[in-house]
Motif scaffolding. Structure first.
Motif, PDB file in Angstrom:
ATOM      1  N   MET A  10      -7.128  10.120  -5.236  1.00  0.00           N
ATOM      2  CA  MET A  10      -5.935   9.757  -4.545  1.00  0.00           C
ATOM      3  C   MET A  10      -6.439   9.743  -2.948  1.00  0.00           C
ATOM      4  O   MET A  10      -6.845  10.773  -2.651  1.00  0.00           O
ATOM      5  N   LEU A  11      -6.037   8.797  -2.287  1.00  0.00           N
ATOM      6  CA  LEU A  11      -6.372   8.768  -0.741  1.00  0.00           C
ATOM      7  C   LEU A  11      -5.047   8.675   0.042  1.00  0.00           C
ATOM      8  O   LEU A  11      -4.354   7.956  -0.372  1.00  0.00           O
ATOM      9  N   THR A  12      -5.020   9.603   1.080  1.00  0.00           N
ATOM     10  CA  THR A  12      -4.008   9.466   1.931  1.00  0.00           C
ATOM     11  C   THR A  12      -4.444   9.287   3.468  1.00  0.00           C
ATOM     12  O   THR A  12      -4.013   8.870   4.535  1.00  0.00           O
ATOM     13  N   ASP A  13      -5.906   9.811   3.654  1.00  0.00           N
ATOM     14  CA  ASP A  13      -6.361   9.621   5.147  1.00  0.00           C
ATOM     15  C   ASP A  13      -6.740   8.121   5.241  1.00  0.00           C
ATOM     16  O   ASP A  13      -7.388   7.229   4.560  1.00  0.00           O
ATOM     17  N   HIS A  14      -6.108   7.696   6.673  1.00  0.00           N
ATOM     18  CA  HIS A  14      -6.265   6.301   6.882  1.00  0.00           C
ATOM     19  C   HIS A  14      -7.687   5.947   6.858  1.00  0.00           C
ATOM     20  O   HIS A  14      -8.012   4.810   6.346  1.00  0.00           O
ATOM     21  N   GLN A  15      -8.526   6.546   7.559  1.00  0.00           N
ATOM     22  CA  GLN A  15      -9.979   6.031   7.780  1.00  0.00           C
ATOM     23  C   GLN A  15     -10.751   5.895   6.214  1.00  0.00           C
ATOM     24  O   GLN A  15     -11.283   4.830   5.860  1.00  0.00           O
ATOM     25  N   ALA A  16     -10.243   6.893   5.468  1.00  0.00           N
ATOM     26  CA  ALA A  16     -10.857   7.072   4.192  1.00  0.00           C
ATOM     27  C   ALA A  16     -10.267   5.519   3.335  1.00  0.00           C
ATOM     28  O   ALA A  16     -11.059   4.872   2.601  1.00  0.00           O
ATOM     29  N   ILE A  17      -9.149   5.248   3.411  1.00  0.00           N
ATOM     30  CA  ILE A  17      -8.599   4.010   2.754  1.00  0.00           C
ATOM     31  C   ILE A  17      -9.159   2.825   3.480  1.00  0.00           C
ATOM     32  O   ILE A  17      -9.491   1.970   2.631  1.00  0.00           O
ATOM     33  N   ARG A  18      -9.298   2.819   4.665  1.00  0.00           N
ATOM     34  CA  ARG A  18      -9.788   1.629   5.350  1.00  0.00           C
ATOM     35  C   ARG A  18     -11.241   1.505   5.118  1.00  0.00           C
ATOM     36  O   ARG A  18     -11.520   0.345   4.784  1.00  0.00           O
ATOM     37  N   ASP A  19     -12.033   2.609   4.934  1.00  0.00           N
ATOM     38  CA  ASP A  19     -13.486   2.453   4.487  1.00  0.00           C
ATOM     39  C   ASP A  19     -13.545   1.813   3.140  1.00  0.00           C
ATOM     40  O   ASP A  19     -14.373   1.047   2.816  1.00  0.00           O
ATOM     41  N   TRP A  20     -12.710   2.424   2.115  1.00  0.00           N
ATOM     42  CA  TRP A  20     -12.733   2.087   0.863  1.00  0.00           C
ATOM     43  C   TRP A  20     -12.490   0.471   0.753  1.00  0.00           C
ATOM     44  O   TRP A  20     -12.898  -0.335   0.032  1.00  0.00           O
ATOM     45  N   ALA A  21     -11.442   0.013   1.410  1.00  0.00           N
ATOM     46  CA  ALA A  21     -11.010  -1.463   1.407  1.00  0.00           C
ATOM     47  C   ALA A  21     -12.062  -2.194   1.899  1.00  0.00           C
ATOM     48  O   ALA A  21     -12.419  -3.446   1.432  1.00  0.00           O
ATOM     49  N   GLU A  22     -12.604  -1.853   3.063  1.00  0.00           N
ATOM     50  CA  GLU A  22     -13.309  -2.834   3.670  1.00  0.00           C
ATOM     51  C   GLU A  22     -14.944  -2.851   2.910  1.00  0.00           C
ATOM     52  O   GLU A  22     -15.527  -3.797   2.979  1.00  0.00           O
ATOM     53  N   ALA A  23     -15.269  -1.921   2.330  1.00  0.00           N
ATOM     54  CA  ALA A  23     -16.399  -1.780   1.512  1.00  0.00           C
ATOM     55  C   ALA A  23     -16.291  -2.783   0.444  1.00  0.00           C
ATOM     56  O   ALA A  23     -17.329  -3.145  -0.344  1.00  0.00           O
ATOM     57  N   ARG A  24     -15.038  -3.037   0.038  1.00  0.00           N
ATOM     58  CA  ARG A  24     -14.844  -4.206  -1.175  1.00  0.00           C
ATOM     59  C   ARG A  24     -14.152  -5.622  -0.415  1.00  0.00           C
ATOM     60  O   ARG A  24     -13.583  -6.306  -1.104  1.00  0.00           O
ATOM     61  N   ILE A  25     -14.461  -5.637   1.018  1.00  0.00           N
ATOM     62  CA  ILE A  25     -13.925  -6.697   1.372  1.00  0.00           C
ATOM     63  C   ILE A  25     -12.486  -7.034   1.318  1.00  0.00           C
ATOM     64  O   ILE A  25     -12.119  -8.182   1.162  1.00  0.00           O
ATOM     65  N   GLY A  26     -11.855  -5.858   1.448  1.00  0.00           N
ATOM     66  CA  GLY A  26     -10.438  -5.858   1.506  1.00  0.00           C
ATOM     67  C   GLY A  26      -9.553  -5.864   2.810  1.00  0.00           C
ATOM     68  O   GLY A  26     -10.346  -5.522   3.818  1.00  0.00           O
ATOM     69  N   SER A  27      -8.437  -6.541   2.545  1.00  0.00           N
ATOM     70  CA  SER A  27      -7.580  -6.866   3.736  1.00  0.00           C
ATOM     71  C   SER A  27      -6.278  -6.196   3.880  1.00  0.00           C
ATOM     72  O   SER A  27      -5.677  -6.583   2.471  1.00  0.00           O
ATOM     73  N   PRO A  28      -5.540  -5.856   4.750  1.00  0.00           N
ATOM     74  CA  PRO A  28      -4.105  -5.088   4.381  1.00  0.00           C
ATOM     75  C   PRO A  28      -3.218  -6.355   4.657  1.00  0.00           C
ATOM     76  O   PRO A  28      -3.376  -7.299   5.012  1.00  0.00           O
ATOM     77  N   ALA A  29      -2.090  -6.327   3.674  1.00  0.00           N
ATOM     78  CA  ALA A  29      -1.024  -7.352   3.624  1.00  0.00           C
ATOM     79  C   ALA A  29       0.150  -6.845   3.335  1.00  0.00           C
ATOM     80  O   ALA A  29       0.203  -5.602   2.528  1.00  0.00           O
ATOM     81  N   ILE A  30       1.195  -7.382   3.762  1.00  0.00           N
ATOM     82  CA  ILE A  30       2.597  -7.134   3.402  1.00  0.00           C
ATOM     83  C   ILE A  30       3.234  -8.532   2.675  1.00  0.00           C
ATOM     84  O   ILE A  30       3.143  -9.573   3.103  1.00  0.00           O
ATOM     85  N   ILE A  31       4.163  -8.027   1.590  1.00  0.00           N
ATOM     86  CA  ILE A  31       5.266  -9.142   1.188  1.00  0.00           C
ATOM     87  C   ILE A  31       6.404  -8.790   1.539  1.00  0.00           C
ATOM     88  O   ILE A  31       6.849  -7.515   1.286  1.00  0.00           O
ATOM     89  N   ASP A  32       6.954  -9.567   2.311  1.00  0.00           N
ATOM     90  CA  ASP A  32       8.360  -9.280   2.844  1.00  0.00           C
ATOM     91  C   ASP A  32       9.320  -9.118   1.984  1.00  0.00           C
ATOM     92  O   ASP A  32       9.344  -9.860   0.822  1.00  0.00           O
ATOM     93  N   ALA A  33      10.370  -8.195   2.029  1.00  0.00           N
ATOM     94  CA  ALA A  33      11.289  -7.889   1.073  1.00  0.00           C
ATOM     95  C   ALA A  33      12.191  -9.304   0.616  1.00  0.00           C
ATOM     96  O   ALA A  33      12.392  -9.210  -0.745  1.00  0.00           O
ATOM     97  N   GLN A  34      12.623  -9.925   1.434  1.00  0.00           N
ATOM     98  CA  GLN A  34      13.621 -11.013   1.264  1.00  0.00           C
ATOM     99  C   GLN A  34      12.869 -12.284   0.461  1.00  0.00           C
ATOM    100  O   GLN A  34      13.339 -12.823  -0.485  1.00  0.00           O
ATOM    101  N   ALA A  35      11.398 -12.314   0.344  1.00  0.00           N
ATOM    102  CA  ALA A  35      10.642 -13.166  -0.113  1.00  0.00           C
ATOM    103  C   ALA A  35      10.296 -12.968  -1.686  1.00  0.00           C
ATOM    104  O   ALA A  35      10.008 -13.397  -2.612  1.00  0.00           O
ATOM    105  N   SER A  36      10.324 -11.268  -1.742  1.00  0.00           N
ATOM    106  CA  SER A  36       9.844 -10.931  -3.037  1.00  0.00           C
ATOM    107  C   SER A  36      10.905 -10.416  -3.956  1.00  0.00           C
ATOM    108  O   SER A  36      12.173  -9.894  -3.727  1.00  0.00           O
ATOM    109  N   ILE A  37      11.096 -11.007  -5.098  1.00  0.00           N
ATOM    110  CA  ILE A  37      12.264 -10.943  -6.164  1.00  0.00           C
ATOM    111  C   ILE A  37      12.459  -9.616  -6.536  1.00  0.00           C
ATOM    112  O   ILE A  37      11.570  -8.930  -7.030  1.00  0.00           O
ATOM    113  N   GLY A  38      13.697  -9.243  -6.233  1.00  0.00           N
ATOM    114  CA  GLY A  38      14.092  -7.806  -6.566  1.00  0.00           C
ATOM    115  C   GLY A  38      13.821  -6.820  -5.933  1.00  0.00           C
ATOM    116  O   GLY A  38      14.101  -5.540  -5.910  1.00  0.00           O
ATOM    117  N   ALA A  39      12.906  -7.081  -4.571  1.00  0.00           N
ATOM    118  CA  ALA A  39      12.573  -5.908  -3.851  1.00  0.00           C
ATOM    119  C   ALA A  39      13.428  -5.795  -2.777  1.00  0.00           C
ATOM    120  O   ALA A  39      14.154  -6.662  -2.206  1.00  0.00           O
TER     121      ALA A  39
END
Length: 104
Positions: A10-39
């Motif tokens: 379990m990761l909560t440290d911002h740099q650890a999360i960013r490092d983990w994602a970037e090592a896998r060529i990951g990018s942060p994204a958000i799905i807006d609530a009004q666009a997501s069914i039931g959100a």
């Protein structure tokens, strides 16, 4: 076929999360609530490899498509909702994209 159980971390440290994602060529994204069914609130996502770019290209046609954001915006929401990122523990010779965003 041999079954195996992957340990998680379990990761909560911002740099650890960013490092983990970037090592896998990951990018942060958000799905807006009004666009997501039931959100009732926006949903955090991590997009990997070319999927990040495909979702952006098709966003106009798909209102529920994830929107790429910068890490500051992603982490602001991450902290506001007291979330954590659960990932598969790294194993020599293998780098998995498994992840789950959960409440702390």
């Amino acid at each position: 076929m041999e079954a195996f159980m992957t340990e998680t971390v379990m990761l909560t440290d911002h740099q650890a999360i960013r490092d983990w994602a970037e090592a896998r060529i990951g990018s942060p994204a958000i799905i807006d609530a009004q666009a997501s069914i039931g959100a009732t609130q926006p949903v955090l996502r991590l997009l990997f490899d070319q999927h990040a770019y495909q979702d952006q290209d098709q966003g106009a046609d798909r209102p529920s498509a994830p929107r790429l954001v910068d890490w500051d915006e992603w982490f602001q929401m991450f902290e506001e909702h007291e979330l954590a990122l659960v990932v598969a523990q790294d194993v020599d010779g293998r780098r998995e994209n498994f992840h789950e965003i959960i409440r702390r």
